[in-house]
Enzyme design. Structure first.
Site, PDB file in Angstrom:
ATOM      1  N   HIS A 111       0.866  -1.177   0.000  1.00 41.05           N
ATOM      2  CA  HIS A 111       0.000   0.000   0.000  1.00 41.05           C
ATOM      3  C   HIS A 111       0.902   1.226   0.000  1.00 41.05           C
ATOM      4  CE1 HIS A 111      -3.833   2.136   0.727  1.00 41.05           C
ATOM      5  NE2 HIS A 111      -3.026   3.028   1.273  1.00 41.05           N
ATOM      6  N   CYS A 112       0.768   2.053  -1.039  1.00 43.41           N
ATOM      7  CA  CYS A 112       1.668   3.197  -1.211  1.00 43.41           C
ATOM      8  C   CYS A 112       0.972   4.487  -0.777  1.00 43.41           C
ATOM      9  CB  CYS A 112       2.102   3.312  -2.666  1.00 43.41           C
ATOM     10  SG  CYS A 112       3.233   4.693  -2.967  1.00 43.41           S
ATOM     11  N   PRO A 113       1.465   5.152   0.269  1.00 38.01           N
ATOM     12  CA  PRO A 113       0.833   6.411   0.699  1.00 38.01           C
ATOM     13  C   PRO A 113       1.000   7.536  -0.324  1.00 38.01           C
ATOM     14  CG  PRO A 113       2.867   6.032   1.922  1.00 38.01           C
ATOM     15  CD  PRO A 113       2.606   4.783   1.132  1.00 38.01           C
ATOM     16  N   ASN A 150      -1.879   6.973  -2.444  1.00 39.12           N
ATOM     17  CA  ASN A 150      -3.093   6.699  -1.679  1.00 39.12           C
ATOM     18  C   ASN A 150      -3.878   5.542  -2.284  1.00 39.12           C
ATOM     19  OD1 ASN A 150      -5.011   7.046   0.361  1.00 39.12           O
ATOM     20  ND2 ASN A 150      -6.234   8.460  -0.863  1.00 39.12           N
TER      21      ASN A 150
END
Length: 366
Positions: free
Chosen positions: A155-157, A160
């Site tokens: 999950h890549c911030p 998002n």
């Protein structure tokens, strides 16, 4: 109603906060456009030919950067198809059975016709209590998205979004074009950056934009080159970030290279067969995201010779906008020259068990 009110407000606040990194990147990108196109090219460059060449090359990279970034952010992650969800009767039976062998027996019966070959570290069927489904190979539950993601990478911030089967190619192109964007800016800005320190530029607002533009481009180039290089290595080995931290577990045991089919076939799994689409952020990955060929010599005796997973592709195509190919057709490209896995499109392996990377968000498996 009252108890759910504060929880709903908190969830909405978290959703807003999750967009902060994306807004930051967008603002930085907007400033870089002003600093490079206006302050550097138009204000500072005196040679018309240099202006035209730099502006044309810059806008090409800028457009590809924006396109791939947009696709990475707004491409919805694909979730397991309906066949991996337990039926109502199976859910009831599972709730009545205590945790243990009886619980696993229910899952084994439910999974006997599914194209799965990976297990948990303890050898059990991979099951998500949250989504109440049997996990396809290489699928994991994301605690941020609160759903199971097919071939989840992480999950890549910064986007998002979960990076998985549906948008991993877009994420790679985003890294590639952002790296080229920063390198191009640093290379063409270097001579003006040197003139700044030697007092060769007039004392205007442009000189400060030129200085900070070079620093930002050089800094991001270093970080992006390491990240892009790492993901190129993952693609060459047919691994996800999660699988790099914890090797997939098959029936016969852990195998870190269980999904690797060789460099060429590994590349084609992500980018597809048609090279004209490789550099464009359009979906061209092979397969349906639910099943993957393996290089395993020891086949899983529990898997059927003709997997029911062939029907999952049609279901996926109804639920998702991606052109998922039938399993047999999509995997034949990967297996046509293979020597040790001639029947793997009927037993597509995938996988991994749970993982322990603290920087990534997913559901641990036992």
């Amino acid at each position: 109603m009252a108890p759910s009110g504060p929880g709903g407000v908190r969830r909405r606040c978290r959703r807003v906060l999750y967009w902060i990194p994306v807004v930051f990147i967008s603002l930085l990108l907007g400033w870089s456009y002003y600093a490079y196109a206006i302050q550097l090219c138009i204000v500072s460059m005196e040679n018309i030919g240099e202006q035209v060449v730099c502006l044309m090359a810059y806008h090409l990279l800028f457009a590809m950067f924006i396109w791939s970034y947009w696709k990475t952010i707004f491409t919805l992650p694909m979730n397991p198809s309906k066949e991996f969800h337990l039926s109502y009767a199976e859910k009831e039976l599972l709730e009545r059975e205590p945790r243990g062998e009886a619980h696993q027996e229910v899952l084994r019966r439910a999974a006997k016709d599914l194209p799965i070959s990976t297990r948990t570290m303890s050898g059990a069927i991979r099951y998500c209590d949250r989504c109440q489904l049997i996990k396809p190979d290489r699928c994991h539950h994301c605690s941020v998205c609160d759903k199971c993601i097919l071939k989840m990478d992480h999950h890549c911030p910064w986007v998002n979004n979960c990076v998985g089967f549906s948008n991993y190619k877009f994420f790679l192109l985003f890294l590639a074009y952002s790296l080229l964007y920063c390198l191009f800016i640093a290379a063409t800005d270097l001579q003006y950056f040197i003139r700044f320190w030697t007092n060769g530029l007039p004392d205007t607002q442009a000189k400060f934009h030129i200085m900070f533009l070079f620093f930002a481009a050089a800094m991001f180039s270093v970080s992006l080159s390491s990240l892009f290089g790492y993901h190129c290595w993952l693609v060459s080995k047919n691994k996800s970030t999660l699988e790099a931290f914890r090797n997939p577990v098959f029936r016969h045991g852990t195998d870190k290279n269980g999904f690797s089919l060789g460099f060429s076939k590994n590349m084609r799994q992500v980018f597809g067969d048609e090279k004209k689409y490789w550099l464009l952020p359009v979906f061209s990955s092979q397969g349906d995201g639910c099943s993957f060929p393996t290089c395993l010599v020891n086949q899983d005796p529990e898997q059927p010779s003709t997997p029911a997973g062939l029907n999952s592709t049609a279901k996926n195509s109804e639920n998702h906008q991606f052109p998922a190919k039938p399993l047999r057709e999509s995997q034949s490209h990967l297996l046509m020259d293979s020597q040790t896995w001639t029947e793997n499109n009927s037993n597509p392996g995938k996988g991994k068990a749970g993982m322990s990377n603290p920087a990534l968000t997913m559901e641990n498996e036992t």
